[in-house]
Design a protein around this motif. Sequence first.
Motif, PDB file in Angstrom:
ATOM      1  N   CYS A  42       7.235  -6.216   2.583  1.00 53.29           N
ATOM      2  CA  CYS A  42       8.019  -6.448   1.362  1.00 53.29           C
ATOM      3  C   CYS A  42       9.369  -7.045   1.731  1.00 53.29           C
ATOM      4  N   CYS A  45      12.185  -4.099   0.599  1.00 54.91           N
ATOM      5  CA  CYS A  45      12.310  -2.791   1.254  1.00 54.91           C
ATOM      6  C   CYS A  45      11.767  -2.783   2.682  1.00 54.91           C
ATOM      7  N   CYS A  82       5.016  -5.248  -4.372  1.00 55.75           N
ATOM      8  CA  CYS A  82       5.482  -3.975  -3.812  1.00 55.75           C
ATOM      9  C   CYS A  82       5.368  -2.875  -4.868  1.00 55.75           C
ATOM     10  N   CYS A  85       9.288  -0.844  -4.820  1.00 58.77           N
ATOM     11  CA  CYS A  85      10.571  -1.402  -5.251  1.00 58.77           C
ATOM     12  C   CYS A  85      10.622  -1.526  -6.775  1.00 58.77           C
TER      13      CYS A  85
END
Length: 429
Positions: A42, A45, A82, A85
């Motif tokens: 990602c 993150c 993701c 997130c």
Amino acid sequence: MPKHPLISIPLDIPDVRVLQTELTKDGELILTVESTLSSTTCRRCGRIISERHGVDEPRLLRHLPSFSRVVYLRIRPKRFRCPWCEGHPTTTQQLDWYDPNALHTKAYERHLILQLVNSTIADVEAKEDVTYAALLGILDRWIASSVEWEALEPFATLGIDEIALLKGHRDFVAVISAQTERGDLHVLAVLPDRLKASVVAWLLNIPEAIRVHITTVCTDMWEGYITAVEEALPNATIVLDRFHVIRHARDGVDTLRKQEVRRLKKELPTEAADTFKHTLWPFRKRSDALDTADQERLETLLAASPALRQAYVLREQLTRIFDTARSKADGMRRLRLWRRRVEKSALRCFDPFLKLLSSRLDLIANYFISHQTSSFVEGLNNKLKVLKRRCYGLRNVAHLFQRLTLDLEGYRRFSPWRTATYSVVSGKS
Ligand SMILES: [Zn+2]
């Protein structure tokens, strides 16, 4: 576009599956591929994410030629979402065999870099049908524009040389190189000038841990280099490069040959003077490298000019001292003896060399401590000359550094025939 059945050949790209092969009407091969990897990191993150979210726009990447055909890989990079997130951002899968903005696979870029070794950008541009700008971009991505100290193998010997960038102009740039303990030659820097201050500043910038191990510096007679090394590396032994030292003597003897041939041509009948044609190379070559015909030509010339014979013999004796003296004391003793012989003669052609000898005998004689340490500077000097001819007008020192690095290290680093310890293409090569 017609679809052709093709034999199966390995792509040598990890984690890729070929979906389709096409031969365009221009005879180019287009392989549609997809990655077999089912996750990415990602972008926000940094966690591994594997929830698919469609694909990106297709990318067309030039790859290594196959069967003399231009090859492109077409890929639609996978996208992932993701789950952690906020807003569930999507990330495009990045693969290690091509850069996100590149037009070529890394394998092909590596191939192009190898083509650039000892060549010119214009030449590779024409041979490979890749744009000049693309090649410059590849050069920037693959070859650092200044030294990467942490990647360098240990070395104890430094060389300082120079190159005049424009013909007839006296603007020199200093080239600093190193010979590693294994004997490999590396460029460390191309400085924008050859001023003492620039050289001192650069030498003091060498990381301390590396600087303390430098025991020997080979340089030509340029005062700025000698005093810079004395100041920045006070414990290093300075060796005046043999090639430059002897050239001082050789140039004087060459001038004498010219004067003598001119004089003899005036004084002698034409047929006799004609025998002095083609004596330039026999005269310049080392006496032990001459064949019989050259020896005869040379002998005719020397027989006609006793002064030239004397100068020739002294020059050969000087070369022999550099070849055979096995200690500093031995070398100095023989150089002094040689000097006395020159002084007893009426010759003036060695005057510049004698002057150098009286001011720098100690540094010249350092050569005799270890013949090997200095010879690499001559190798570099030859590379510099060739590069200068090839890249005439190249003024950018960072670019010069890259080109020199490529010429010196290119085969070692990028040839597929060598063990590729530097490989950035893939873990497999
Ligand atoms: Zn995330």
